[in-house]
Design an enzyme around this catalytic site. Structure first.
Site, mmCIF file in Angstrom:
data_model
loop_
_atom_site.group_PDB
_atom_site.id
_atom_site.type_symbol
_atom_site.label_atom_id
_atom_site.label_comp_id
_atom_site.label_asym_id
_atom_site.label_seq_id
_atom_site.Cartn_x
_atom_site.Cartn_y
_atom_site.Cartn_z
ATOM 1 N N GLU A 69 -9.922 15.111 42.380
ATOM 2 C CA GLU A 69 -9.349 16.142 41.499
ATOM 3 C C GLU A 69 -8.298 15.532 40.588
ATOM 4 O OE1 GLU A 69 -7.668 18.957 44.242
ATOM 5 O OE2 GLU A 69 -9.587 19.266 45.257
ATOM 6 N N LYS A 100 -4.810 14.936 39.074
ATOM 7 C CA LYS A 100 -3.465 15.166 39.593
ATOM 8 C C LYS A 100 -2.639 15.729 38.446
ATOM 9 C CE LYS A 100 0.270 12.811 42.104
ATOM 10 N NZ LYS A 100 1.319 13.331 41.264
ATOM 11 N N ASP A 148 0.045 17.208 36.114
ATOM 12 C CA ASP A 148 1.467 16.911 36.002
ATOM 13 C C ASP A 148 2.199 18.186 35.599
ATOM 14 O OD1 ASP A 148 3.586 15.276 36.191
ATOM 15 O OD2 ASP A 148 3.223 14.173 34.328
ATOM 16 N N TYR A 181 -5.404 24.487 44.247
ATOM 17 C CA TYR A 181 -6.222 23.449 44.872
ATOM 18 C C TYR A 181 -6.105 23.367 46.377
ATOM 19 C CZ TYR A 181 -1.725 21.197 44.225
ATOM 20 O OH TYR A 181 -0.380 20.935 44.213
ATOM 21 N N LYS A 185 -2.705 6.721 41.007
ATOM 22 C CA LYS A 185 -1.936 6.917 39.763
ATOM 23 C C LYS A 185 -2.543 6.120 38.616
ATOM 24 C CE LYS A 185 1.930 8.553 39.717
ATOM 25 N NZ LYS A 185 3.116 9.094 40.334
ATOM 26 N N CYS A 231 17.368 15.714 0.677
ATOM 27 C CA CYS A 231 15.965 15.675 1.078
ATOM 28 C C CYS A 231 15.338 14.346 0.650
ATOM 29 C CB CYS A 231 15.222 16.842 0.425
ATOM 30 S SG CYS A 231 13.441 16.715 0.579
ATOM 31 N N CYS A 285 12.799 15.175 -2.432
ATOM 32 C CA CYS A 285 13.196 15.661 -3.754
ATOM 33 C C CYS A 285 14.643 15.325 -4.112
ATOM 34 C CB CYS A 285 12.980 17.169 -3.860
ATOM 35 S SG CYS A 285 14.121 18.114 -2.842
ATOM 36 N N CYS A 305 15.228 21.339 3.900
ATOM 37 C CA CYS A 305 15.267 21.208 2.455
ATOM 38 C C CYS A 305 14.937 22.602 1.944
ATOM 39 C CB CYS A 305 14.214 20.224 1.957
ATOM 40 S SG CYS A 305 14.040 20.322 0.171
ATOM 41 N N CYS A 339 10.614 21.528 -4.203
ATOM 42 C CA CYS A 339 10.414 20.245 -3.512
ATOM 43 C C CYS A 339 8.917 19.996 -3.366
ATOM 44 C CB CYS A 339 11.076 20.276 -2.144
ATOM 45 S SG CYS A 339 10.725 18.800 -1.158
HETATM 46 S S1 IVH Z 1 -2.895 17.872 47.044
HETATM 47 C C1 IVH Z 1 -1.229 17.909 51.196
HETATM 48 N N1 IVH Z 1 -4.094 18.174 44.732
HETATM 49 O O1 IVH Z 1 0.777 16.021 42.978
HETATM 50 C C2 IVH Z 1 -1.636 18.334 49.869
HETATM 51 N N2 IVH Z 1 -1.769 17.728 44.742
HETATM 52 O O2 IVH Z 1 2.431 14.448 45.756
HETATM 53 C C3 IVH Z 1 -0.931 17.558 48.819
HETATM 54 N N3 IVH Z 1 -0.752 17.698 42.501
HETATM 55 O O3 IVH Z 1 3.528 17.382 43.560
HETATM 56 C C4 IVH Z 1 -1.215 17.964 47.450
HETATM 57 N N4 IVH Z 1 -2.598 18.140 41.376
HETATM 58 O O4 IVH Z 1 1.737 19.266 43.695
HETATM 59 C C5 IVH Z 1 -2.932 17.934 45.349
HETATM 60 N N5 IVH Z 1 -5.278 18.509 42.753
HETATM 61 C C6 IVH Z 1 -4.121 18.270 43.387
HETATM 62 C C7 IVH Z 1 -2.913 18.097 42.690
HETATM 63 C C8 IVH Z 1 -1.748 17.810 43.406
HETATM 64 C C9 IVH Z 1 -1.301 17.898 41.289
HETATM 65 C C10 IVH Z 1 0.673 17.378 42.742
HETATM 66 C C11 IVH Z 1 1.266 18.010 43.937
HETATM 67 C C12 IVH Z 1 2.394 17.072 44.296
HETATM 68 C C13 IVH Z 1 1.862 15.780 43.837
HETATM 69 C C14 IVH Z 1 1.390 14.955 45.021
#
Ligand code: IVH
Length: 693
Positions: A129, A131, A133, A245, A333, A427, A430, A445, A450
């Site tokens: 999935e 991650k 932000d 999730y 990451k 500006c 102009c 401006c 302009c």
């Molecule tokens: S699973 C035990 N799935 O990423 C379950 N986390 O440290 C742990 N995050 O801040 C989380 N998308 O909130 C999971 N698809 C995803 C996620 C996700 C974002 C965030 C989570 C946490 C950090 C993981």
């Protein structure tokens, strides 16, 4: 103040009310359904107008029967009273985090470790999935009704941000969203991530920048900040969304694999990331991870990596924890997209609205496969706050599709040659002095002529709500500017037929027509011309007030800030902006040229007689449905131009309902009150007949 947690009135009333009650239940269900289509599935099946109609009808019924309002009603998304602070919430189970890995080797090592602990991992399947932000949120549903939303906090105790989360349209207030979805357990606590799509984030910044307000740094901070607002009305203006999730706890059976769990959340109507992938085994997983190097750039939101989860949730649980991190899932990451480079110089752009925006000219540097030479510096305050100096080494970030931005200087390695940046006094396009309004961060401006803004200013000047020059669209405006025929809106009134015939696409007839409509605009009322001038802070309503108070441009130009603040609705900032506008020599010259061209409306002293002489004076209208040729705003303007009033709801005081295609409850109401109903042609006929009379 919190919303009531549980539905108070679910008992059906008897007698005549029961029909309306049934309608209310149906409306709530329908609006939940359309919210889901729009905000979660991104596939609406009705127009905004139709949606508004459902919502208005819901509010109408609820205002007649306040005791029918329940906390899961779609009308209850914005709470009324700002909170003083957030209450603490203890999570039913710890909200854990994940261990990080940074490359394929790390990932293989993780698989290796797990296999040693449990042989079943060698043949395991996985879910992968994005991650996201954003900000972790924990959502509690009781009997299917959303009753609480909290931040992660320290993992044990978070903050109660229920009122703010209610404003997030993608968050269902009641489960299941579709009547045929599964019935959730009595208590269901899910985990998700609240965030902002990059496009929505950029549009928000654009809006803030045009209003002279401070812009935001990145979608993550904006989402987190918006959810931690004490005033949920403010949160409601932020384009937040959400993906879920995980299930934190439930007092009933829930799926035992991550793949089924995602499908289950989705079936309930909870939003889930569409990019989630199932991988049948280790090889498939490694290929999928590899493919994410490219896929990352296609995401419409920010993700700082991917999360890899053992699909078998029981196996994952049996594997236990390392510290606070569960063993059965891991974050992979993406390589960071932050680099340092030298800030060679600072340039300044003039935007469409005249806002000056500084940008960094960088020593070219590669960030995640792209060569970056420029990055935004947001606004002049940002440069000062971060103490960014020309010659500094600066940290630059590129994330997803967001425009690269300068995070800040690396001050440790300054050598003393770095130079402070002074915001320009004039500006850069102009050369006219720039302006700053009290309380705003932006510098503008304000020179109408302009070149950076000329096309936009002309567009505004000729538009329907201002001088209304029919047939002069953006394309022709651009042609006129490009050919050097128009350098200020005043030049429009000096155009000749020969000038126009030189332009591509112009023949005798088209040129004559355009000259005729330009000519017709000379007689627009003062209020129209005032709003056409584009004075900062002076919109349609204020222009009308100014015209009423001052009667002519001469008198307005001579007004002091005190004279102006005496007019109701005009504050000191706008008053100053008006005085400054008239004081600028280039504007004085512009006005002089308008006067010479005969564009110099005045309001007759006995203004009262003028408006009562208008065709629709004293009449109140309500508009509903879709009309054949006019938009809603256009009919409204038409009615107002002819002295009538357009209001929103039908009452005994309404003189006419103007109804088009698919008119709803307003039409019924008008009929029941005996309010006459007109179609578009009927309205035009009314104006004409009253004019003749
Ligand atoms: S699973 C035990 N799935 O990423 C379950 N986390 O440290 C742990 N995050 O801040 C989380 N998308 O909130 C999971 N698809 C995803 C996620 C996700 C974002 C965030 C989570 C946490 C950090 C993981």
């Amino acid at each position: 103040m919190q919303q009531p947690l549980f539905d108070r009135s679910t008992t059906e009333p008897s007698g005549g009310d029961s029909l309306e009650f049934a309608e209310l239940q149906k409306l709530k269900q329908e609006i939940h359904f359309h919210n889901h289509r729009y905000h979660v599935l991104d596939a609406p099946i009705i127009s905004d107008v139709e949606y508004d109609r459902l919502m208005n009808r819901l509010k109408e019924i609820e205002s007649a029967h306040p005791d029918w309002i329940t906390s899961d009603s779609p009308s209850q998304r914005v709470g009324s009273t700002p909170a003083e602070r957030f209450n603490k919430v203890r999570h039913p189970k710890p909200i854990l985090s994940l261990a990080n890995t940074f490359g394929l080797d790390d990932l293989l090592a993780w698989l290796e470790r797990l296999t040693k602990l449990d042989e079943r991992v060698s043949t395991a399947d996985f879910m992968l999935e994005p991650k996201i932000d954003g900000l972790t949120v924990v959502l509690t549903y009781r009997d299917g009704v959303f009753v609480q939303g909290a931040t992660r906090g320290d993992g044990e105790v978070g903050e109660d941000i229920t009122s703010n989360l209610r404003t997030v349209r993608a968050l269902p207030l009641r489960l299941p969203v579709n009547a045929d979805g599964p019935k959730p357990p009595a208590t269901l606590v899910v985990r998700g991530e609240a965030f902002m799509f990059i496009g929505d984030f950029e549009a928000l910044n654009q809006r803030l920048s045009e209003a002279g307000e401070r812009t935001y740094l990145n979608p993550r901070n904006t989402a987190a900040g918006s959810l931690r607002q004490l005033d949920s009305a403010l949160t409601a203006t932020r384009p937040l969304t959400l993906y879920t999730y995980a299930i934190v706890s439930a007092d009933g059976p829930v799926p035992q694999t991550q793949r089924e769990l995602i499908a289950y959340l989705k079936a309930l109507g909870l939003p889930v990331a569409p990019e989630s992938e199932y991988c049948a085994g280790r090889d498939e997983l490694l290929r999928a991870v590899e493919a994410w190097r490219e896929k990352r750039d296609l995401l419409t939101y920010e993700a700082d990596g991917i999360v890899i989860k053992l699909n078998d949730l029981r196996l994952a649980e049996e594997l236990g924890f390392v510290g606070k991190d569960p063993r059965g899932a891991i974050a992979f990451k993406f390589p960071a997209r932050e680099v340092t480079t030298r800030l060679q110089d600072i340039g300044v752009n003039v935007g469409r609205t005249g806002v000056l925006t500084p940008y960094a000219m960088l020593e070219p540097v590669e960030i995640g496969g792209v060569i970056v030479k420029q990055a935004t510096l947001h606004n002049f305050d940002y440069i000062a706050e971060k103490d960014i100096r020309i010659g500094d080494r600066v940290l630059v970030k590129r994330a997803g599709e967001v425009i690269p931005y300068v995070i800040g200087p690396v001050t440790e390695i300054r050598n003393g040659d770095e130079k402070n940046f002074e915001p320009p006094q004039v500006c850069p396009t102009c050369g006219q002095p720039v302006e700053h309004l009290e309380g705003e961060v932006a510098w503008y401006c304000v020179n109408l002529a302009c070149p950076a803004q000329l096309v936009r200013n002309l567009e505004h000047f000729v538009s329907r709500g201002t001088m209304d020059i029919v047939g002069l669209g953006i394309k022709i405006v651009e042609q006129l500017v490009e050919a050097g025929l128009v350098k200020s809106p005043a030049d429009l009134y000096r155009l000749t037929k020969d000038d126009l015939l030189k332009l591509e696409g112009f023949a005798e007839k088209k040129a004559d027509n355009l000259l005729q409509s330009i000519d017709a605009s000379r007689s627009r009322p003062l209020a129209r011309l005032l709003s056409a001038l584009g004075i900062h802070g002076v919109g349609e309503v204020m222009a009308a007030d100014l015209a009423k108070a001052f009667h002519s441009l001469d008198r307005l130009a001579a007004a002091s800030t005190d004279d102006l603040t005496n007019v109701e609705g005009i504050g000191p900032n706008t008053a100053q902006s008006i005085v400054d506008w008239f004081a600028r020599p280039s504007n004085a010259e512009f006005l002089q040229r308008l006067r010479e061209s005969g564009v110099w409306p005045v309001v007759e002293e006995a203004a009262g007689t003028q408006s009562s002489a208008k065709e629709l004076a004293g009449l109140t209208f309500v508009i509903t449905g879709t009309l054949p040729t006019f938009s809603r705003d256009e009919v409204k303007a038409l009615i107002q131009d002819h002295g009538g009033k357009a209001t929103d709801s039908v009452s005994k005081k309404t003189d006419y309902l103007v109804a088009g295609e698919a008119a709803g409850s307003k039409l019924d109401k008008a009929r029941s009150l005996g309010v006459p109903v007109l179609d578009e042609a009927g309205l035009l006929a009314l104006i004409q007949s009253r004019g003749e009379a």
